[in-house]
Structure formats: C-alpha cells, structure tokens
Write an enzyme that holds these catalytic residues in place. Structure first.
Site, PDB file in Angstrom:
ATOM      1  N   LYS A   1       0.863  -1.193   0.000  1.00 37.43           N
ATOM      2  CA  LYS A   1       0.000   0.000   0.000  1.00 37.43           C
ATOM      3  C   LYS A   1       0.894   1.235   0.000  1.00 37.43           C
ATOM      4  O   LYS A   1       1.904   1.297   0.697  1.00 37.43           O
ATOM      5  CB  LYS A   1      -0.869   0.006   1.271  1.00 37.43           C
ATOM      6  CG  LYS A   1      -1.621   1.311   1.509  1.00 37.43           C
ATOM      7  CD  LYS A   1      -2.662   1.590   0.431  1.00 37.43           C
ATOM      8  CE  LYS A   1      -3.264   2.999   0.599  1.00 37.43           C
ATOM      9  NZ  LYS A   1      -4.148   3.341  -0.560  1.00 37.43           N
TER      10      LYS A   1
ATOM     11  N   SER B   1     -12.307   6.525  -2.339  1.00 38.81           N
ATOM     12  CA  SER B   1     -11.619   7.726  -1.868  1.00 38.81           C
ATOM     13  C   SER B   1     -11.004   7.389  -0.512  1.00 38.81           C
ATOM     14  O   SER B   1     -11.409   7.900   0.533  1.00 38.81           O
ATOM     15  CB  SER B   1     -12.592   8.905  -1.746  1.00 38.81           C
ATOM     16  OG  SER B   1     -11.860  10.085  -1.396  1.00 38.81           O
TER      17      SER B   1
ATOM     18  N   CYS C   1      -2.251   9.954  -6.512  1.00 33.09           N
ATOM     19  CA  CYS C   1      -3.412   9.678  -5.659  1.00 33.09           C
ATOM     20  C   CYS C   1      -4.398  10.836  -5.809  1.00 33.09           C
ATOM     21  O   CYS C   1      -4.048  11.996  -5.562  1.00 33.09           O
ATOM     22  CB  CYS C   1      -3.013   9.543  -4.186  1.00 33.09           C
ATOM     23  SG  CYS C   1      -4.475   9.305  -3.130  1.00 33.09           S
TER      24      CYS C   1
ATOM     25  N   ASN D   1      -3.271   5.002 -12.744  1.00 32.59           N
ATOM     26  CA  ASN D   1      -3.942   5.015 -11.448  1.00 32.59           C
ATOM     27  C   ASN D   1      -5.434   5.176 -11.745  1.00 32.59           C
ATOM     28  O   ASN D   1      -5.838   5.290 -12.910  1.00 32.59           O
ATOM     29  CB  ASN D   1      -3.406   6.186 -10.602  1.00 32.59           C
ATOM     30  CG  ASN D   1      -3.566   5.945  -9.110  1.00 32.59           C
ATOM     31  OD1 ASN D   1      -4.580   5.431  -8.650  1.00 32.59           O
ATOM     32  ND2 ASN D   1      -2.545   6.291  -8.349  1.00 32.59           N
TER      33      ASN D   1
HETATM   34  O1  LIG Z   1      -3.208   6.439  -5.527  1.00 31.94           O
HETATM   35  C1  LIG Z   1      -4.314   6.104  -5.076  1.00 31.94           C
HETATM   36  N1  LIG Z   1      -5.299   5.777  -5.927  1.00 31.94           N
HETATM   37  C2  LIG Z   1      -6.535   5.471  -5.510  1.00 31.94           C
HETATM   38  O2  LIG Z   1      -7.430   5.242  -6.350  1.00 31.94           O
HETATM   39  N2  LIG Z   1      -6.801   5.440  -4.166  1.00 31.94           N
HETATM   40  C3  LIG Z   1      -5.752   5.475  -3.231  1.00 31.94           C
HETATM   41  C4  LIG Z   1      -6.149   6.138  -1.931  1.00 31.94           C
HETATM   42  O3  LIG Z   1      -7.132   6.891  -1.924  1.00 31.94           O
HETATM   43  O4  LIG Z   1      -5.434   5.917  -0.966  1.00 31.94           O
HETATM   44  N3  LIG Z   1      -4.549   6.061  -3.728  1.00 31.94           N
END
Ligand SMILES: O=C1NC(=O)NC(C(=O)O)N1
Length: 312
Positions: free
Chosen positions: A45, A70, A131, A194
């Site tokens: 993560k 989100s 993000c 992403n």
């Molecule tokens: O880079 C991200 N992409 C996403 O779709 N969600 C996560 C997040 O919100 O942590 N982060």
C-alpha cells in the site's frame, strides 16, 4: 509449453500479474495472501512516513462495471512495509517486491527514499504521483513543473531502481509532454494508470452519493477504465525510451484484458478492482485464461506478442 515469465528491471516474475498498490496489501495478513497466490510479485500500500487513518467511511464501493474509492492513503507507515519487505526477502528471496510511496511533500518523499536506500531493501520502489483522494492535494501527475522538480530532486539522491505511478492522461499533446519529461530521467519503469480521478456515482433510489469523502467524488477503477488504461500503456510505450519499462494497470478482469495490455506494451500487469471483488483466486483464473488465448494464437512467450498491436 507456455512461458509466462517476465522481468521488471532486476526482478524476475514467474507470472506477469500482480496486485495494484492499495488493494489487498495494507497489512501483513493481506501481503502474505499475495505471497501464497499465483501473483508474480506484490506491491505494498502506498506509504507515508507516519501511519495514516485516511478518509472517513464509506470510502469504497463496488459498482456495476468497476469501483469507486476515496481511501485517502490509509497505511501503516513506511517502516511497517519496509520491515515486511526485508523479512520476506529472507523467506522468499526470489519473489518480486515493490514498495509504493505517497509522501505528502517532496521532503517526505526524499526522507522515505533515504530510509529505503539505507536499508537492505533490494526490490523496486514506486513513487505514487497520482493519488486523487487526499482532500486539498492535487495530483502531482497533472502538475508537470512539480513532477519535473520532484524527479530532479529524487534522482539527485536515490540510486536504487525507481518507477512512478501516473494518473491517466486524455490528450495526445499531454502524452508527448509527459513522455518528454520522463525520458530525461533514468526511470526503471512507469505504472499507468492510477484510478480515473474524481468520478461520481449516484444511488438513484436514495438520490445520494455512494461514498462519503469529498462529496462522493472518488477514483474510478474496473472495466469502466480499461480503454483508458490501454491507451495510456500504448501511448507511453510508443513514446518512452525502451529502457523505461511499463506496468499496465486498469480494468483487467479476464485473460483477454491481460493479453491486450501486454499487446500494448506492458511488461507486468496489475489488478485492483478485480482483486478487491474476487480475491486472490483471480490471479489463477486470469492467468489460465491468458494461457488458453496464447495457445490458441500459437504464442509461446509474452515477448512473442508484447507491444505488437496492429493498427488499421
Ligand atoms: O493512488 C491512489 N489511488 C486510488 O485510487 N486510491 C488510493 C487512496 O485513496 O489511498 N490512492
């Protein structure tokens, strides 16, 4: 005999499929699940220096053709994932591990990269510049000057293999501009895409949004975004220095989807929404479907068709 192996920089993947950062990779339990699956590697993560709780629930929802999220970068903090990576390197020395970082400032990203460089970590590092879900924080991937500043600073200090996670782009002039920037740096890879940021999904019956943060705005994933993922992988493969490899992410549900991203030029492919919805059995299902398609087409290796999309 079908050979599904592939490489990403110095890492050897037995299969070309792995998780996308953020999905099934926030805790050691989830990460161990990935180790025990048919995934060819794993990514943790996206980490910040300190642990983060992220956005208020409900912050994820499955949709008819994908998902909206989100999350807001909830994570256990860099050391948790760095320790997991270094411990796993001892028990699973050949399993590719990627560390994802999403510092909320250049200073925080440099601090995390310094800590990684000083550690025994021998995997690949993915700097998440995309993000879309931290309130008040625009996506760096859409601020080209800031992206150039960050990459310049990062490559002045970090001497380990580094890739970046990009947001989707939707304009050929943007592909040209971003590729021109990226080609100036010794990147090991890019990961595209992403989630498609700040989409909105409505519950018609209740006339409400389906997630709480940001008035219901969230990153869209799953089948909705496959055409965008294919285009971004293809566009960057056509424009980037061949030394910069590509992880393709977005909308992979079947072996055919996986085949198509490789046909556009992906070296490794990630699944997010499908993994969230189906769990780790998705890896084996999708890989079996890919093998069947390759056998039907007479391809023995991924290199037999990688990047060979034909135009009319
Ligand atoms: O880079 C991200 N992409 C996403 O779709 N969600 C996560 C997040 O919100 O942590 N982060």
């Amino acid at each position: 005999m079908i050979d599904l192996t592939t490489t990403l920089n110095k890492l050897h993947f037995k299969t070309p499929l792995m998780n996308a950062a953020g999905v099934h990779c926030a805790t050691t339990t989830e990460l161990d699940d990935l180790l025990d699956s048919q995934a060819g590697g794993l990514v943790t993560k996206s980490a910040t220096l300190q642990p983060r709780t992220g956005n208020p629930d409900p912050r994820y929802a499955n949709l008819p053709f994908g998902s909206i999220n989100s999350m807001g970068l909830p994570n256990q903090g860099l050391d948790y994932y760095l320790n997991y990576a270094n411990a796993t390197a001892l028990t699973h020395p050949d399993f590719p591990i990627l560390l994802s970082l999403a510092g909320q400032s250049l200073a925080e990203n440099l601090q995390m990269l310094e800590r990684i460089q000083a550690s025994a970590f021998s995997g690949l590092t993915e700097l998440n510049l995309s993000c879309p879900n931290v309130p008040g924080k625009p996506q760096i991937g859409y601020d080209f000057d800031q992206m150039k500043t960050i990459l310049t600073a990062v490559f002045q200090t970090f001497n380990q293999p580094l890739g970046i996670k990009l947001p989707p782009y939707f304009d050929l002039a943007q592909f040209d501009l971003v590729a021109d920037i990226l080609n100036q740096f010794p990147l090991a890879f890019i990961n595209t895409i992403n989630s498609v940021g700040n989409g909105l999904f409505i519950n018609l019956e209740t006339e409400t949004t389906v997630i709480k943060p940001k008035g219901g705005f969230g990153g869209i994933g799953g089948s909705y975004v496959k055409p965008v993922a294919l285009a971004n992988v293809r566009a960057f493969r056509q424009r980037l220095n061949p030394a910069i490899q590509i992880i393709g992410t977005g909308g992979v549900v079947s072996g055919g989807d996986l085949f198509e991203l490789i046909l556009c030029g992906a070296d490794v492919v990630q699944i997010g929404t499908t993994l969230a919805q189906e769990g780790t059995p998705a890896f084996g299902r999708i890989l079996t479907e890919l093998e069947r398609i390759m056998a039907q087409k007479g391809y023995a290796t991924l290199a037999d068709f990688r990047g060979n999309l034909k135009t009319l």
